[in-house]
Design a protein around this motif. Structure first.
Motif, PDB file in Angstrom:
ATOM      1  N   LYS A  68       0.831  -1.206   0.000  1.00 45.37           N
ATOM      2  CA  LYS A  68       0.000   0.000   0.000  1.00 45.37           C
ATOM      3  C   LYS A  68       0.870   1.262   0.000  1.00 45.37           C
ATOM      4  O   LYS A  68       0.632   2.188  -0.788  1.00 45.37           O
ATOM      5  N   LYS A  69       1.872   1.298   0.853  1.00 44.82           N
ATOM      6  CA  LYS A  69       2.750   2.467   0.951  1.00 44.82           C
ATOM      7  C   LYS A  69       3.553   2.655  -0.342  1.00 44.82           C
ATOM      8  O   LYS A  69       3.751   3.777  -0.805  1.00 44.82           O
ATOM      9  N   MET A  70       4.022   1.549  -0.913  1.00 43.50           N
ATOM     10  CA  MET A  70       4.800   1.638  -2.142  1.00 43.50           C
ATOM     11  C   MET A  70       3.923   2.009  -3.333  1.00 43.50           C
ATOM     12  O   MET A  70       4.331   2.805  -4.180  1.00 43.50           O
ATOM     13  N   ASP A  71       2.714   1.455  -3.403  1.00 41.26           N
ATOM     14  CA  ASP A  71       1.786   1.817  -4.482  1.00 41.26           C
ATOM     15  C   ASP A  71       1.468   3.309  -4.449  1.00 41.26           C
ATOM     16  O   ASP A  71       1.343   3.944  -5.498  1.00 41.26           O
ATOM     17  N   ASP A  72       1.338   3.856  -3.250  1.00 43.58           N
ATOM     18  CA  ASP A  72       1.083   5.293  -3.116  1.00 43.58           C
ATOM     19  C   ASP A  72       2.241   6.096  -3.712  1.00 43.58           C
ATOM     20  O   ASP A  72       2.025   7.071  -4.426  1.00 43.58           O
ATOM     21  N   ARG A  73       3.476   5.660  -3.442  1.00 43.76           N
ATOM     22  CA  ARG A  73       4.640   6.365  -4.008  1.00 43.76           C
ATOM     23  C   ARG A  73       4.710   6.189  -5.518  1.00 43.76           C
ATOM     24  O   ARG A  73       5.052   7.121  -6.233  1.00 43.76           O
ATOM     25  N   VAL A  74       4.367   4.996  -6.023  1.00 44.24           N
ATOM     26  CA  VAL A  74       4.339   4.765  -7.477  1.00 44.24           C
ATOM     27  C   VAL A  74       3.327   5.708  -8.118  1.00 44.24           C
ATOM     28  O   VAL A  74       3.619   6.362  -9.122  1.00 44.24           O
ATOM     29  N   PHE A  75       2.152   5.801  -7.525  1.00 46.32           N
ATOM     30  CA  PHE A  75       1.090   6.666  -8.051  1.00 46.32           C
ATOM     31  C   PHE A  75       1.556   8.114  -8.163  1.00 46.32           C
ATOM     32  O   PHE A  75       1.262   8.804  -9.126  1.00 46.32           O
ATOM     33  N   HIS A  76       2.302   8.572  -7.167  1.00 50.08           N
ATOM     34  CA  HIS A  76       2.773   9.959  -7.146  1.00 50.08           C
ATOM     35  C   HIS A  76       4.136  10.139  -7.832  1.00 50.08           C
ATOM     36  O   HIS A  76       4.711  11.226  -7.788  1.00 50.08           O
ATOM     37  N   GLY A  77       4.656   9.060  -8.442  1.00 52.60           N
ATOM     38  CA  GLY A  77       5.917   9.152  -9.171  1.00 52.60           C
ATOM     39  C   GLY A  77       7.134   9.356  -8.298  1.00 52.60           C
ATOM     40  O   GLY A  77       8.089  10.011  -8.691  1.00 52.60           O
ATOM     41  N   ARG A  78       7.097   8.780  -7.092  1.00 51.93           N
ATOM     42  CA  ARG A  78       8.199   8.951  -6.141  1.00 51.93           C
ATOM     43  C   ARG A  78       8.771   7.599  -5.717  1.00 51.93           C
ATOM     44  O   ARG A  78       8.018   6.668  -5.446  1.00 51.93           O
ATOM     45  N   TYR A  79      10.064   7.519  -5.650  1.00 54.14           N
ATOM     46  CA  TYR A  79      10.827   6.390  -5.105  1.00 54.14           C
ATOM     47  C   TYR A  79      10.803   5.106  -5.937  1.00 54.14           C
ATOM     48  O   TYR A  79      11.838   4.509  -6.175  1.00 54.14           O
ATOM     49  N   PHE A  80       9.608   4.608  -6.309  1.00 53.66           N
ATOM     50  CA  PHE A  80       9.500   3.268  -6.870  1.00 53.66           C
ATOM     51  C   PHE A  80       8.813   3.239  -8.232  1.00 53.66           C
ATOM     52  O   PHE A  80       8.011   4.107  -8.547  1.00 53.66           O
ATOM     53  N   ALA A  81       9.125   2.173  -8.968  1.00 57.17           N
ATOM     54  CA  ALA A  81       8.431   1.867 -10.212  1.00 57.17           C
ATOM     55  C   ALA A  81       7.883   0.450 -10.069  1.00 57.17           C
ATOM     56  O   ALA A  81       8.588  -0.448  -9.597  1.00 57.17           O
ATOM     57  N   ALA A  82       6.636   0.268 -10.435  1.00 53.29           N
ATOM     58  CA  ALA A  82       6.012  -1.049 -10.352  1.00 53.29           C
ATOM     59  C   ALA A  82       6.504  -1.906 -11.516  1.00 53.29           C
ATOM     60  O   ALA A  82       6.681  -1.419 -12.630  1.00 53.29           O
ATOM     61  N   ARG A  83       6.744  -3.166 -11.243  1.00 55.76           N
ATOM     62  CA  ARG A  83       7.166  -4.139 -12.247  1.00 55.76           C
ATOM     63  C   ARG A  83       6.167  -5.296 -12.266  1.00 55.76           C
ATOM     64  O   ARG A  83       5.239  -5.338 -11.478  1.00 55.76           O
ATOM     65  N   ASP A  84       6.409  -6.254 -13.130  1.00 58.88           N
ATOM     66  CA  ASP A  84       5.538  -7.427 -13.214  1.00 58.88           C
ATOM     67  C   ASP A  84       5.544  -8.217 -11.912  1.00 58.88           C
ATOM     68  O   ASP A  84       6.513  -8.167 -11.148  1.00 58.88           O
ATOM     69  N   GLU A  85       4.464  -8.937 -11.700  1.00 58.81           N
ATOM     70  CA  GLU A  85       4.335  -9.862 -10.565  1.00 58.81           C
ATOM     71  C   GLU A  85       4.483  -9.179  -9.209  1.00 58.81           C
ATOM     72  O   GLU A  85       5.124  -9.703  -8.307  1.00 58.81           O
ATOM     73  N   ASP A  86       3.899  -7.994  -9.066  1.00 58.62           N
ATOM     74  CA  ASP A  86       3.919  -7.249  -7.796  1.00 58.62           C
ATOM     75  C   ASP A  86       5.335  -6.939  -7.298  1.00 58.62           C
ATOM     76  O   ASP A  86       5.573  -6.858  -6.102  1.00 58.62           O
ATOM     77  N   ARG A  87       6.261  -6.758  -8.222  1.00 66.54           N
ATOM     78  CA  ARG A  87       7.633  -6.396  -7.861  1.00 66.54           C
ATOM     79  C   ARG A  87       7.810  -4.889  -8.018  1.00 66.54           C
ATOM     80  O   ARG A  87       7.143  -4.255  -8.814  1.00 66.54           O
ATOM     81  N   TYR A  88       8.738  -4.369  -7.239  1.00 63.24           N
ATOM     82  CA  TYR A  88       9.037  -2.944  -7.267  1.00 63.24           C
ATOM     83  C   TYR A  88      10.539  -2.757  -7.475  1.00 63.24           C
ATOM     84  O   TYR A  88      11.347  -3.504  -6.940  1.00 63.24           O
ATOM     85  N   ALA A  89      10.864  -1.739  -8.234  1.00 63.54           N
ATOM     86  CA  ALA A  89      12.249  -1.345  -8.453  1.00 63.54           C
ATOM     87  C   ALA A  89      12.412   0.085  -7.987  1.00 63.54           C
ATOM     88  O   ALA A  89      11.423   0.830  -7.869  1.00 63.54           O
ATOM     89  N   ARG A  90      13.632   0.479  -7.758  1.00 64.94           N
ATOM     90  CA  ARG A  90      13.909   1.889  -7.423  1.00 64.94           C
ATOM     91  C   ARG A  90      13.659   2.714  -8.664  1.00 64.94           C
ATOM     92  O   ARG A  90      14.093   2.367  -9.754  1.00 64.94           O
ATOM     93  N   ARG A  91      12.945   3.798  -8.524  1.00 61.55           N
ATOM     94  CA  ARG A  91      12.638   4.690  -9.639  1.00 61.55           C
ATOM     95  C   ARG A  91      13.904   5.426 -10.058  1.00 61.55           C
ATOM     96  O   ARG A  91      14.625   5.934  -9.211  1.00 61.55           O
ATOM     97  N   ALA A  92      14.147   5.459 -11.338  1.00 61.14           N
ATOM     98  CA  ALA A  92      15.328   6.174 -11.845  1.00 61.14           C
ATOM     99  C   ALA A  92      15.147   7.670 -11.633  1.00 61.14           C
ATOM    100  O   ALA A  92      14.048   8.199 -11.735  1.00 61.14           O
TER     101      ALA A  92
END
Length: 87
Positions: A62-86
């Motif tokens: 939930k916390k990471m999805d919120d950051r993905v939505f706002h374009g901060r910190y993380f990028a969502a990948r396949d299979e519920d994986r997260y990477a550090r946002r460039a």
């Protein structure tokens, strides 16, 4: 006043958790919240007991999805994986 201090404290805690995860992801391939949780520092896991939201894979997602939505910190990948946002 106490409620706003509790909220601020919780926001600060979760920001520190997110920063810790972002640092972890710099060194690793994309991870799921379930894979991230055991990699967090012991002090982070203990600190979670002081907050109303438990430190679980679901809460991390939930916390990471919120950051993905706002374009901060993380990028969502396949299979519920997260990477550090460039950047």
């Amino acid at each position: 006043m106490v409620r706003s201090l509790d909220r601020l404290s919780a926001e600060e805690f979760w920001n520190r958790v997110v920063q810790e995860i972002a640092e972890l992801l710099v060194e690793r391939a994309p991870l799921t919240p379930t894979e991230i949780l055991p990699e967090l520092r012991a002090v982070t896991l203990r600190g979670a007991t002081l907050h109303k939201e438990p430190l679980t894979p679901g809460t991390l997602k939930k916390k990471m999805d919120d950051r993905v939505f706002h374009g901060r910190y993380f990028a969502a990948r396949d299979e519920d994986r997260y990477a550090r946002r460039a950047g």
